[in-house]
Design a protein around this motif. Structure first.
Motif, short mmCIF file in Angstrom:
data_model
loop_
_atom_site.label_atom_id
_atom_site.label_comp_id
_atom_site.label_asym_id
_atom_site.label_seq_id
_atom_site.Cartn_x
_atom_site.Cartn_y
_atom_site.Cartn_z
N CYS A 20 0.85 -1.19 0.00
CA CYS A 20 0.00 0.00 0.00
C CYS A 20 0.89 1.24 0.00
CB CYS A 20 -0.90 -0.02 1.22
SG CYS A 20 -1.95 1.41 1.39
N GLY A 21 0.79 2.05 -1.03
CA GLY A 21 1.62 3.26 -1.14
C GLY A 21 2.98 3.03 -1.77
N ALA A 22 3.24 1.80 -2.20
CA ALA A 22 4.55 1.47 -2.78
C ALA A 22 4.56 1.73 -4.29
CB ALA A 22 4.89 0.01 -2.50
N GLN A 73 -9.29 0.93 -3.21
CA GLN A 73 -10.02 0.68 -1.97
C GLN A 73 -9.70 1.72 -0.89
OE1 GLN A 73 -9.23 -3.33 -0.75
NE2 GLN A 73 -10.57 -4.19 -2.29
N LYS A 74 -8.95 2.74 -1.27
CA LYS A 74 -8.60 3.84 -0.35
C LYS A 74 -7.81 3.35 0.86
CE LYS A 74 -11.45 7.01 -2.35
NZ LYS A 74 -11.23 6.79 -3.75
N TYR A 95 3.54 2.68 13.11
CA TYR A 95 3.25 2.60 11.69
C TYR A 95 1.84 2.04 11.54
CZ TYR A 95 3.88 2.13 6.74
OH TYR A 95 3.75 2.28 5.39
N ALA A 96 0.94 2.79 10.93
CA ALA A 96 -0.46 2.41 10.84
C ALA A 96 -0.82 1.99 9.42
CB ALA A 96 -1.36 3.56 11.28
N VAL A 97 -1.66 0.96 9.32
CA VAL A 97 -2.17 0.48 8.05
C VAL A 97 -3.69 0.43 8.16
CG1 VAL A 97 -2.21 -1.43 6.40
CG2 VAL A 97 -0.10 -0.90 7.64
N LEU A 98 -4.37 1.21 7.31
CA LEU A 98 -5.82 1.22 7.27
C LEU A 98 -6.24 0.50 6.01
CD1 LEU A 98 -8.58 2.20 8.33
CD2 LEU A 98 -8.22 4.29 7.00
N ASP A 99 -6.95 -0.62 6.17
CA ASP A 99 -7.35 -1.38 4.99
C ASP A 99 -8.71 -0.93 4.48
OD1 ASP A 99 -9.36 -2.75 6.42
OD2 ASP A 99 -8.05 -4.45 6.84
N ILE A 103 -10.37 -1.41 8.99
CA ILE A 103 -9.57 -1.87 10.12
C ILE A 103 -8.22 -1.14 10.10
CG2 ILE A 103 -8.46 -3.85 11.25
CD1 ILE A 103 -11.52 -4.02 11.24
N LEU A 104 -7.92 -0.47 11.20
CA LEU A 104 -6.64 0.22 11.37
C LEU A 104 -5.76 -0.65 12.26
CD1 LEU A 104 -5.04 3.00 11.03
CD2 LEU A 104 -5.78 3.40 13.38
N ARG A 105 -4.65 -1.12 11.71
CA ARG A 105 -3.69 -1.91 12.48
C ARG A 105 -2.44 -1.06 12.64
NH1 ARG A 105 -2.37 -6.53 9.03
NH2 ARG A 105 -3.02 -5.15 7.39
#
Length: 136
Positions: A20-22, A73-74, A95-99, A103-105
């Motif tokens: 994501c973002g790569a 999917q933003k 470091y946060a990942v929002l899918d 869900i924010l992990r």
């Protein structure tokens, strides 16, 4: 996410590459054929290579499709500061990942396999919190 293993027989991954973002690049290398690069602003560049052009095409399509899907999917990923639960240790950088499902992990580092925690934001409401002014 792209999980990688040291050996084909390993039951657990050695690490993860967040897509994501790569960005994905082909690399013209003199020392390795079928060389490609995954670059992300929040972690180190990953240089990878395949045994042959057939595998390079398969990996290229899979990785580019995954990056595009995350964009559609933003999905988001990046550094945030999380306030310590007890308040004794202040703020911690995570470091946060929002899918795409909401869900924010969050992780200590982008390459971590195990998240420190997660929040379901699907039905959450948000409000600005801060000091109230007295109108002066």
């Amino acid at each position: 996410e792209l999980f990688y293993y040291k050996d084909r027989s390993d039951p657990e991954p050695k690490g993860v590459i967040r897509l994501c973002g790569a960005s994905f690049y082909f690399v013209k290398s003199t020392d390795k054929e079928n060389h490609f690069r995954i670059k992300h602003p929040d972690f180190k560049i990953r240089d990878l290579a395949c045994d042959d052009e057939k595998w390079l095409d398969l990996w290229t399509n899979l990785i580019q499709d995954t990056i595009e899907q995350a964009t559609r999917q933003k999905e988001m990923a990046g550094w945030v500061h999380k306030k310590d639960k007890g308040g004794k240790h202040g703020w911690k950088k995570r470091y946060a990942v929002l899918d795409g499902s909401g869900i924010l992990r969050y992780f200590e580092n982008p390459d971590d396999l195990v998240c420190k925690g997660e929040l379901n934001l699907k039905d959450a409401t948000f409000e600005m919190v801060g000091e109230e002014s007295d109108g002066d």
